[in-house]
Every structure is written in C-alpha cells, then in structure tokens.
Write a protein that holds these residues in place. Structure first.
Motif: not given
Length: 842
Positions: A650-657
C-alpha cells in the motif's frame, strides 16, 4: 514505373508555408503553425521519395496522420485512407492492393513502413486519393479521386461556407471519412485552423477544448444531433461558434427546423449539406437562411457543380445526376484499376429527386441498395456477402436510423450483431439482427425487403426464444446500483458518473452478463450506445472477463494463500503493472486540471480506507506503529523485516501515485504525455530502471523499486499497434529477468504484463464470474484486512483462514463503499454542464 518530376500536386497541401506563422493545428496542449506544419510535411515527403508509390495511411485524428496525409499529397503519392482503429479493414485492403508504403502515427513523427523499394504499380498521373464508400468493411471497391477533385471541392466548400483565416474547425468526424476529410481540406485551403481531437461530443473535455481554442465550427451527422441533445448543447455558451454543418445522411425536417431555431437564438448558422464520396464529399448545400423554411430540401448545387434529373421508368420521380470538377475519376476494385484515368464524367447518385420552382432540390427516395446510418454509407449487399462468407443466409435492409438483418437458423443473435457492427464500423445499437426460420419472400421468390425492414420497428423487435433484451433502462439500473447514482441519463458514461476501477469491476461484470462482451472503451460510451442487444441465456461453462480484472482477483488470492503458507506463489508485483495499466486507462482523459482533480480524488480513495484500517490495527495490536498509520514505514521504518512491513504494498502504491500525480500536474509534462502517449511512459520506465538496476539508490530502506513496473503497465495500456506491443514485450523480457531471486516469480510478472498487452479477456468458470469480480473489486481491502484475520485461524484450518480473509476484505469493501456513498458530494461541474470524471488507478 511512375517517376514524374513535374507531377501535379494538390495545391492546398503544397502551399502550406505561404500561411506563415498562422496557427494551423491546435490540440489540447500544443499549437502548430503553418510554417511548422509545412516543415514536418516536407520531412515526411522527403522520406517517401520522388518516385510515385502507392501508400496506405492508417489514419487517426492526430497530428501524425495529418502530416502523413499532406506529405503524400505534396509528394504526389496516391494514398489509400483507412481508419487506424479498424485493423481488419487495414489488413484486408493491404492484402487486396499490396501498397508500397504503409504510413501510421508514431510518437510525434509518422511511421513510414516501406514494404519495398520503388513501386510495383502503374499509377495514373491524376490519381491522388483512394477512399472507401462502404464504412469499415475493408471492401476492395474504392473511389479514385484526383488532385483536381480535392482542390476543387475544398475551394467550393470554403466559398459557400465563407471560411476565412480566423476560422477554427473542431474535428468531430474521422479523417478517413470523406466528410471529416473535407473539413480538413477546406480549412487548410484558406489558411484557417484545425482544432484536432478524437474526443466525442458527449465528452465534457471536448467542449472545454472547443471553448479554450475558440473553435468556430464543427461537423455533424444525424446521429450527432441526438448526442448534442443529450449533453445540453442548446444551452451551452460557445461565444465563437459561427456555424454547424450537417451531412452524412438525411436529418429529419423537424430536426432541421429545431436546430436552425436553436442556432438563430444562439447566434450560429445550421448549414445542411448533401454529398457522396464519389463527389469528393459535397454536391449541394442549403443556405442557412432557408434552413427553417425549406427544411426538407438539400438546397442548391455547390459552386462549380450542377444537377439534372433523369427520368426513371416506372417511377414518378427521376434520378438525381451531378456534374462538376469534384466528380471522381471512377472506381477501383483491384490494383490494375489504379492505372486507369477518368472513366465517368458525371455522378448518378441513385437518389430520386425533384426540383422546386425556386431552384431548390429535394431527395424523395432511393433506387439503390445503399443506406446511410450515423453518417456511414452502408452497402446492404456487402453486409449480406459478409454473412454469407460465414455460412449465414441473411437479408439486410435499413433506414437512416438502423441496419436490420434477418438471419436464418441463428442461435446467438447477440454475437452476430457484434460481428456485423464491427465489420462495417457501426455502433451496435444501430444494428438489429432478427432470427427467422425463413427469410420473408415475395410471390416471385425474391426477398421481401420491406418485410425485413419492418422487423426493425420497435414493436416488432423481439429476442429469440431463450434470450432476453437489455435496454437502456437496464443499463441505467446497473449504473444506479453500482455507482449509487439515481440520476443516470442516456448521455452519461461510466467515467462521467465518477466510476473508478473498483466500481469498474462490478459494473463490467454485470454489464457483460446483460449485454455480452463489452467493447474496450465501454466506460467512455454513453448509456444509449450500450443497449439494447438480445443476449443468449443458455447454459455456459466458461465466461470471459477483462484481463486486468482476472489478474487482480488471481493475484490477491495468491497473496493470501502465500501468507497462509498453503503454497507459495508471489504475485504482488504484478499488481503494480496492473495499477499503471489502469492509471493510463482511467486517469489520462481530458485536460490537465480535470485530470489532476481525478487523480487526487483517486489517491484519496486509496489512502483514506488504508489509513483508517491501519489505525484500527495499531490500536488493537502491538504490531504496528504511527509510521504505519501515516504510510511512512517505507521511509522511516526498521531495516529488518518485521510486522511493520506488512503494508509495504500500500505504501509503495501511494508513493508511486503521489509521484505521477505531481508529475502530471506540471503543464510541460501534461503536454508531453498528450503528444507522446507511448514515449512518455517509456521515458518514465527508463528513469525507473535507474533504481531497478541500483544505478541510483531510491532511498527506501526495504522494498525493491517498483516504479518501473508501474511505468511498464502504463506503457502496455498505451501500446496500440502490433509494433508498439512488440516493443513493450521486448522491454518486459529484457528488464524483468534478474529482478527477483526466483525464476517463477519473474515469469509471473512477465506473464501478467504480456496478458495485459495481448489478451483482452480471460476465461473463468461461469459459476465463478461474480466471485471473481468481487475479489478484484475488493483486492485492496483484502490485502489490508487479511493481516488481522488469518493468523488466528491458521491453527484451526489454513483453508478456512484463506476463505475468511477473502470474505473479511469483501465485507470491508462493502462497508467503505456505503460510507463513501453517504459522504458523496455533488460532482464538480465542468464545461457543458457535465460532471467531472473520476477513476481509481488500481
């Protein structure tokens, strides 16, 4: 061979530079002057060479296609125009005519695919352009147009419309269609501007662009006016609009009068026109001041043209015959016909007509087997031949509203409807296929075509036994229930109703169950265009779901079972590619500010439920810290792997977005993405590979870099042609191996990306169709909740732990959706009164 150093050229194409720095092409993010356009055209013309060759252009409404078209005309190469989005038609015509060169859009520079040096064809010196008259069937029968045809018709249209250098026409029709092409030609001939777009008039972004670029006109076919009525066009504030043209089929007189009155009140003119591809598009026009009073007529011949009416035996009215410098050279049905010169001097239209005392002409009927539907001329005989080749005995009839097909001994009319519509390039609602035991026939044994046409009348349309028809009301009901929007109208689209990728899953599952396989861009289509179609209700063992939906469902099940340790099959990284794929599909429509609003809204749909759940987990257990709640563990968390890393995905997805949202907020990035839709994500991929190969430390303690996988999925969504898909495939095969310490894991990621690239839908057991949709829609929530669910149940039963984790995640998804419905705000209005679209990137 056909080398002619002093060959005639199309004047308006060869003299672009004379208009200097005046704007020639305006897009959403760029302005191209005539001087710049001429330079691009000259560059491609030089690449084509001086020896005349037969070229095919896979045309779209983009700058590359325009440049390639003008380059061929400038260099004197006969050009066959084919719609780029109809690959079957492209393949058919390439096979039939064996062109020397194939042109298509690239990433800012047209692709020149030379199939041989020189030419194998004999090409007549006057031949300039080849156009189809039968939609997108790929029929080898083409219209041969000369340089003089193109120049004469462009000048004539520009004269009676009074086109001047300050005019700006928005493109509402494909350039591969003669009417759409005539808009380009007539404006370029007068140094006017083109607002180049492929957006539909039902898209709010079209009207935003129309206003922003101060467009003065657009072209419409009869079906366009139905769409305009849905979007509230009559109430729009369009201060620069000067006129609207109408052709492509007969517009009912009452509608002509209605829109003429609307135009008079709003300060613009309605210009009704009559034409054919064989006349390079236009033959007659109705002066706008007569539109309301003489709505049933086609008007007067265009400047330079003339009509006469020849008697027809046994008929009250005669056939309308046209003469003028825009009459085609003749037809071509095989490559050898390209060497022929003029074979006709006048055009027999096939229309029955009369001339009124005031000189206005009126078409009263047809004597041919052609109809015009939503602006496309459809050869009814060609439709019957297509079906005959498939072993189906059928008869085709039609009107300006719909094509009606009676087919003998057909079980699945839904499939046949889809096939016919795609073969001839019509929207599916414009095609009605009726299963009959025997074709209706007259006493003479001939097919009773009026009886076939009557099958298409609303009271007579009935689904085959064992089938049911889903109408617009059913689609509205599905949207209303899935999106909690009771205000769904005929002109609404899934995107305009604020659908996201989670609701996309639920809606697509239910719509496909009701309507059959959906087109790839169904989420951008108005409700009316998604219905009605009869659907076979027989028992099916296998069903098909969109690839990204199946990948999400399978991936989340594998993640849970891996953590429960029933088996190990790691799929989390596939979901980053899926996220990039869906970001490109849902988040990159419209202009920059609406895009940004959608991206921020979608980011919130990831962050809010994640933070809420992790906060609860932090309060209930000692496994998580405040850094987890704030989604900062990937930056400040411990080096060693602990429970604090549970939510790394979830954290990596948020960082990318966050990163891509911030990037796309920059005007220059927004313009670059629009101009180079594939090269842009490939550039991001190159940047991401810097950290993937440890050339630069990404600065995160634990997770391996994932941004490049997101960019790879983005590129997969933007790859349109076989060559582009092959390029992304090659990049996938080169970059994924060596990323993990597991060959199986690397093959899993490769397989996921290649499925997104090459496979539209995947089979699932029919009984698991709905469950698959639930799992895909709830994938984020399952990932969040399973960390608290499965540990307590593994000692009891690992299988129970998996099932309970999946059920808990689906339950959290349902809860969040209901809470969000409760807090839903009225969509922020956009130009034209339509709601802004939103979509979740997952």
């Amino acid at each position: 061979m056909t080398t002619h150093p002093d060959l005639a050229r199309v004047a308006f194409a060869a003299r672009l530079a004379r208009h200097g720095d005046r704007p020639a092409v305006l897009t959403d993010g760029h302005v191209l002057s005539y001087r710049e356009l001429a330079e691009r055209v000259d560059d491609v013309a030089a690449r084509l060479g001086t020896e005349r060759r037969l070229a095919v252009l896979e045309a779209s409404n983009d700058v590359d296609s325009l440049v390639a078209y003008l380059a061929a005309l400038t260099a004197g190469h006969p050009l066959l125009l084919v719609p780029a989005d109809k690959p079957a038609a492209v393949a058919s015509l390439v096979a039939a005519y064996d062109p020397d060169v194939v042109l298509r859009s690239g990433n800012g520079t047209p692709v020149v695919d030379e199939r041989r040096p020189g030419t194998r064809h004999e090409l007549h010196p006057d031949l300039a352009l080849l156009l189809s008259t039968s939609g997108s069937t790929g029929s080898p029968k083409l219209v041969r147009l000369s340089h003089r045809n193109l120049d004469a018709n462009a000048e004539s249209i520009a004269e009676y419309l009074g086109i001047g250098p300050d005019d700006r026409a928005a493109t509402t029709l494909p350039m591969s269609y003669c009417y759409g092409l005539s808009v380009l030609n007539s404006h370029l001939s007068r140094g006017a501007s083109l607002v180049l777009t492929d957006l539909s008039v039902v898209d709010p972004c079209f009207w935003e662009l129309f206003r922003d670029r101060a467009a003065t006109s657009f072209a419409a076919v009869p079906y366009t006016f139905d769409l305009l009525e849905r979007v509230g066009f009559a109430e729009m504030d369009l201060p620069h609009l000067r006129y609207v043209t109408q052709a492509g089929g007969r517009l009912a007189p009452d509608k002509v009068r209605h829109w003429a009155r609307v135009g008079e009140q709003a300060g613009w003119d309605l210009v009704v026109m009559y034409g054919a591809t064989e006349a390079t598009s236009r033959m007659a026009y109705l002066p706008p001041e007569l539109a309301e009073r003489r709505a049933g007529t086609i008007g007067v011949p265009i400047p330079g043209g003339a009509f006469r009416i020849d008697p027809v035996d046994g008929m009250e009215h005669g056939e309308l015959v046209y003469t003028g410098p825009n009459v085609m050279l003749g037809y071509a049905e095989q490559p050898e016909d390209l060497a022929a010169g003029r074979t006709i001097e006048e055009l027999r239209t096939g229309d029955l007509a009369r001339r009124h005392p005031d000189g206005l002409y009126e078409v009263v009927g047809r004597r041919s087997r052609f109809v015009k539907i939503v602006g496309l001329r459809v050869d009814l005989g060609q439709v019957e031949r297509i079906l005959s080749d498939l072993g189906v005995t059928a008869a085709a009839a039609g009107s300006d509203e719909r094509l009606v097909v009676a087919a003998e001994d057909v079980q699945d009319t839904s499939l046949l409807t889809k096939l016919v519509a795609e073969s001839i390039g019509l929207p599916r609602p414009a095609v009605v296929v009726h299963a009959v035991e025997q074709l209706p026939r007259l006493g003479t044994g001939k097919v009773d075509y009026p009886a076939v046409a009557a099958l298409g009348a609303p009271p007579a349309v009935a689904p085959a036994r064992g089938a049911r028809a889903e109408g617009p009301e059913d689609v509205k009901r599905i949207y209303a229930e899935v999106l909690d929007r009771p205000d769904v109208g005929d002109d609404d689209t899934f995107v305009s109703l604020e659908g996201d990728s989670l609701s996309y899953v639920a809606a697509s599952v239910r719509l496909e169950q009701a309507l059959g396989q959906l087109p790839p861009d169904w989420h951008l289509m108005p409700v009316r265009d998604l219905a009605p179609r009869p659907v076979r209700r027989g028992r099916r063992l296998v069903s098909f779901l969109e690839t990204s939906i199946v990948l999400r469902a399978v991936a989340i099940v594998c993640i849970v079972t891996t953590h429960v340790e029933i088996f190990t099959f790691q799929t989390a990284h596939v979901l980053f590619a899926v996220a990039g794929y869906n970001f490109a599909r849902f988040q990159l429509h419209g202009s920059r500010l609406p895009r940004l609003r959608r991206q921020l809204r979608s980011l919130g749909r990831v962050v809010v439920p994640s933070v809420a759940f992790i906060a609860v987990a932090h309060l209930l257990t000692d496994d998580y810290t405040l850094a987890n709640v704030l989604l900062l563990n990937g930056i400040v968390g411990p080096q060693e792997l602990t429970s604090q890393w549970h939510f790394w995905f979830v954290e990596m997805l948020v960082y990318v977005l966050v990163a891509v949202t911030a990037l796309m907020a920059l005007p220059w990035a927004d313009r670059a993405e629009r101009r180079f839709p594939l090269a842009f994500p490939l550039a991001l991929l190159a940047i991401g590979l810097v950290s993937r190969y440890d050339i630069v430390d990404p600065g995160l303690p634990k997770p391996a870099p994932v941004f490049w996988l997101f960019a790879l999925g983005w590129a997969a969504a933007r790859a349109r042609t076989t060559l582009e898909r092959s390029l992304v495939t090659l990049l996938t095969l080169l970059t994924v191996p060596g990323y993990f310490d597991s060959t199986v894991r690397e093959l899993t990621v490769i397989t996921g990306v290649l499925l997104l690239l090459w496979v539209t839908a995947l089979p699932v057991p029919a009984g698991l169709r709905r469950i698959t949709g639930w799992l895909a829609a709830a994938s984020l929530y399952i990932y969040l909740t399973h960390w608290l669910v499965y540990p307590a149940l593994v000692p009891v039963s690992p299988l129970l732990a998996v099932v309970a984790s999946l059920v808990a995640g689906i339950a959290y998804w349902v809860l969040v959706e209901r809470v969000m419905v409760g807090f839903r705000r009225t969509p922020e209005p956009t130009p034209g009164g339509r709601p802004a679209a939103t979509a979740d990137p997952r």
